[in-house]
Design a protein around this motif. Structure first.
Motif, mmCIF file in Angstrom:
data_model
loop_
_atom_site.group_PDB
_atom_site.id
_atom_site.type_symbol
_atom_site.label_atom_id
_atom_site.label_comp_id
_atom_site.label_asym_id
_atom_site.label_seq_id
_atom_site.Cartn_x
_atom_site.Cartn_y
_atom_site.Cartn_z
ATOM 1 N N TYR A 220 0.829 -1.206 0.000
ATOM 2 C CA TYR A 220 0.000 0.000 0.000
ATOM 3 C C TYR A 220 0.861 1.253 0.000
ATOM 4 N N GLU B 215 1.910 2.691 -3.312
ATOM 5 C CA GLU B 215 0.880 3.356 -4.102
ATOM 6 C C GLU B 215 0.284 4.573 -3.406
ATOM 7 N N ILE C 7 -7.828 0.728 -4.698
ATOM 8 C CA ILE C 7 -6.844 -0.356 -4.857
ATOM 9 C C ILE C 7 -7.040 -1.512 -3.880
ATOM 10 N N ARG D 103 -8.094 -4.977 -5.177
ATOM 11 C CA ARG D 103 -7.033 -5.652 -5.922
ATOM 12 C C ARG D 103 -5.980 -6.237 -4.975
#
Length: 124
Positions: free
Chosen positions: A41, A44, A108, A111
């Motif tokens: 994480y 991103e 996100i 995913r």
């Protein structure tokens, strides 16, 4: 006379600040998984140093809760509870992430941490 309200306040505050013993158990595998997820994480979301520690603790807390649900329930009930748990985790990330980070996190997360599906659901 003032002693009674003082004692009531004391006993109530002890319950409020008590820690959840389930979350105090050290599970090395979940700790490592939380670190890996946080790193994924962080790449991103561009988490800062303070956010990384809080984010990792929150992820580990919810991994522990998820494992407990998986041990105690199965089938549709388990998935419903995991879905609710994941929604709660996302809501609690609001205290850690900035608004833009939170919006990206919501995009996100499916995913990076997908929810399981029932076999029946996969056939539809």
């Amino acid at each position: 006379m003032k002693l009674l309200p003082l004692l009531l306040t004391l006993f109530l505050s002890i319950n409020v600040f008590a820690q959840d013993p389930m979350l105090q158990k050290n599970n090395q595998a979940l700790d490592e998984q939380a670190k890996e997820l946080t790193q994924t994480y962080s790449k991103e979301l561009a988490l800062n140093g303070e956010q990384i520690g809080m984010f990792e603790n929150k992820v580990e807390e919810f991994l522990i809760r998820s494992e407990k649900i998986k041990k105690e329930f199965q089938g549709r009930k388990m998935l419903e509870m995991l879905y609710t748990l994941q929604a709660r985790e996302t809501a609690e990330m609001d205290n850690i992430l900035t608004r833009p980070q939170l919006e990206l996190y919501k995009q996100i997360k499916p995913r990076i941490q997908p929810l399981e599906e029932l076999d029946m659901d996969k056939k539809k």
